[in-house]
Design a protein around this motif. Structure first.
Motif, short mmCIF file in Angstrom:
data_model
loop_
_atom_site.label_atom_id
_atom_site.label_comp_id
_atom_site.label_asym_id
_atom_site.label_seq_id
_atom_site.Cartn_x
_atom_site.Cartn_y
_atom_site.Cartn_z
N ALA A 95 0.84 -1.20 0.00
CA ALA A 95 0.00 0.00 0.00
C ALA A 95 0.87 1.25 0.00
O ALA A 95 0.61 2.21 -0.73
N LYS A 96 1.92 1.25 0.80
CA LYS A 96 2.82 2.40 0.88
C LYS A 96 3.51 2.65 -0.46
O LYS A 96 3.60 3.80 -0.91
N GLN A 97 3.99 1.59 -1.11
CA GLN A 97 4.63 1.76 -2.42
C GLN A 97 3.65 2.33 -3.44
O GLN A 97 4.00 3.24 -4.20
N ALA A 98 2.45 1.82 -3.46
CA ALA A 98 1.45 2.30 -4.42
C ALA A 98 1.15 3.79 -4.18
O ALA A 98 1.04 4.57 -5.13
N TRP A 99 1.01 4.18 -2.91
CA TRP A 99 0.74 5.58 -2.59
C TRP A 99 1.95 6.45 -2.94
O TRP A 99 1.82 7.46 -3.62
N ASP A 100 3.14 6.06 -2.50
CA ASP A 100 4.34 6.85 -2.74
C ASP A 100 4.66 6.98 -4.22
O ASP A 100 5.14 8.02 -4.68
N GLN A 101 4.42 5.93 -5.00
CA GLN A 101 4.76 5.92 -6.43
C GLN A 101 3.59 6.39 -7.32
O GLN A 101 3.68 6.33 -8.54
N GLN A 102 2.52 6.82 -6.69
CA GLN A 102 1.33 7.30 -7.39
C GLN A 102 0.79 6.28 -8.38
O GLN A 102 0.48 6.58 -9.53
N LYS A 103 0.65 5.06 -7.90
CA LYS A 103 0.11 3.96 -8.71
C LYS A 103 -1.40 3.87 -8.48
O LYS A 103 -1.99 4.59 -7.67
N THR A 104 -2.01 2.94 -9.17
CA THR A 104 -3.44 2.72 -9.05
C THR A 104 -3.82 2.40 -7.60
O THR A 104 -3.18 1.57 -6.96
N LEU A 105 -4.87 3.07 -7.14
CA LEU A 105 -5.37 2.87 -5.77
C LEU A 105 -6.90 2.94 -5.78
O LEU A 105 -7.50 3.64 -6.61
N ARG A 106 -7.47 2.25 -4.83
CA ARG A 106 -8.92 2.32 -4.61
C ARG A 106 -9.15 2.36 -3.10
O ARG A 106 -8.69 1.48 -2.38
N LEU A 107 -9.84 3.39 -2.65
CA LEU A 107 -10.18 3.55 -1.24
C LEU A 107 -11.69 3.43 -1.12
O LEU A 107 -12.43 4.18 -1.78
N VAL A 108 -12.14 2.48 -0.31
CA VAL A 108 -13.57 2.26 -0.13
C VAL A 108 -13.92 2.55 1.33
O VAL A 108 -13.23 2.09 2.24
N LEU A 109 -14.99 3.32 1.52
CA LEU A 109 -15.48 3.65 2.86
C LEU A 109 -16.88 3.07 3.03
O LEU A 109 -17.76 3.32 2.20
N TYR A 110 -17.05 2.30 4.10
CA TYR A 110 -18.37 1.74 4.43
C TYR A 110 -18.83 2.44 5.71
O TYR A 110 -18.17 2.35 6.75
N TYR A 111 -19.96 3.13 5.62
CA TYR A 111 -20.42 3.97 6.73
C TYR A 111 -21.33 3.20 7.69
O TYR A 111 -22.23 2.48 7.26
N PHE A 112 -21.08 3.41 8.98
CA PHE A 112 -21.88 2.77 10.03
C PHE A 112 -23.01 3.66 10.53
O PHE A 112 -23.88 3.19 11.25
N ARG A 113 -22.98 4.93 10.16
CA ARG A 113 -24.00 5.84 10.67
C ARG A 113 -24.35 6.89 9.63
O ARG A 113 -23.60 7.10 8.69
N ASP A 114 -25.46 7.57 9.85
CA ASP A 114 -25.89 8.64 8.98
C ASP A 114 -25.01 9.87 9.23
O ASP A 114 -24.69 10.17 10.38
N ILE A 115 -24.65 10.56 8.15
CA ILE A 115 -23.84 11.77 8.26
C ILE A 115 -24.35 12.78 7.23
O ILE A 115 -24.54 12.44 6.06
#
Length: 177
Positions: free
Chosen positions: A64-84
């Motif tokens: 994960a660190k290499q992908a972030w540092d090297q600006q490679k393909t990434l996917r961040l998924v957030l699953y929400y537990f509450r209303d916002i």
């Protein structure tokens, strides 16, 4: 007395850890997503309330660190537990981007991205999908609601979670390290 306090603290930490495991099970992140591999996952807790679970996906041959540092393909998924309320999400994102000193030139695209946000309901999934050269997609519950070809926007917006001075240092270290 000190022994009793220590035992109570230990019990609470075990309960909190079990709770995170339960929350991640509830989020049910798949091992793979769009040809990427699940690298890390964590729960964001704010004032003792679990807000969302986050999962970071990257190419199989990179950490994960290499992908972030090297600006490679990434996917961040957030699953929400509450209303916002969407305005609260936008305020938090804006404050973080200002703290991170994001380029003012990105402001118009960030505002376009924010117009696509909705009030969040418990169980919603938001995903930020970055592909170098293609830019950033925002998905809400599996539907693309925003796209930008601007890699700098993708880097800045993912930085809310993955860069220093983000929303949560603890969450960042669990996702990226």
């Amino acid at each position: 007395m000190r022994h009793l306090v220590f035992c109570l603290m230990l019990m609470l930490s075990i309960t909190a850890h079990a709770n995170e495991a339960d929350r991640l099970k509830q989020a049910d992140f798949p091992a793979q997503s769009q040809a990427l591999v699940l690298k890390n996952q964590a729960v964001l807790t704010y004032l003792w309330a679990d807000v969302y679970a986050a999962a970071l996906y990257a190419p199989a041959d990179l950490s994960a660190k290499q992908a972030w540092d090297q600006q490679k393909t990434l996917r961040l998924v957030l699953y929400y537990f509450r209303d916002i309320d969407r305005s609260d999400v936008i305020k938090a994102a804006t404050a973080t981007l200002e703290r991170q000193q994001t380029s003012a030139s990105l402001k118009p695209e960030i505002e376009k991205l924010h117009t696509r946000f909705r009030d969040i309901q418990a169980g919603d999934r938001y995903a930020l999908d970055f592909r170098p050269g293609r830019g950033l997609n925002l998905e809400i519950n599996g539907q693309v609601v925003f796209s930008s070809r601007n890699d700098a926007l993708a880097r800045a917006y993912l930085g809310i979670w993955l860069a220093p001075k983000g929303l949560s240092d603890s969450l960042r270290s669990k996702l990226v390290d």
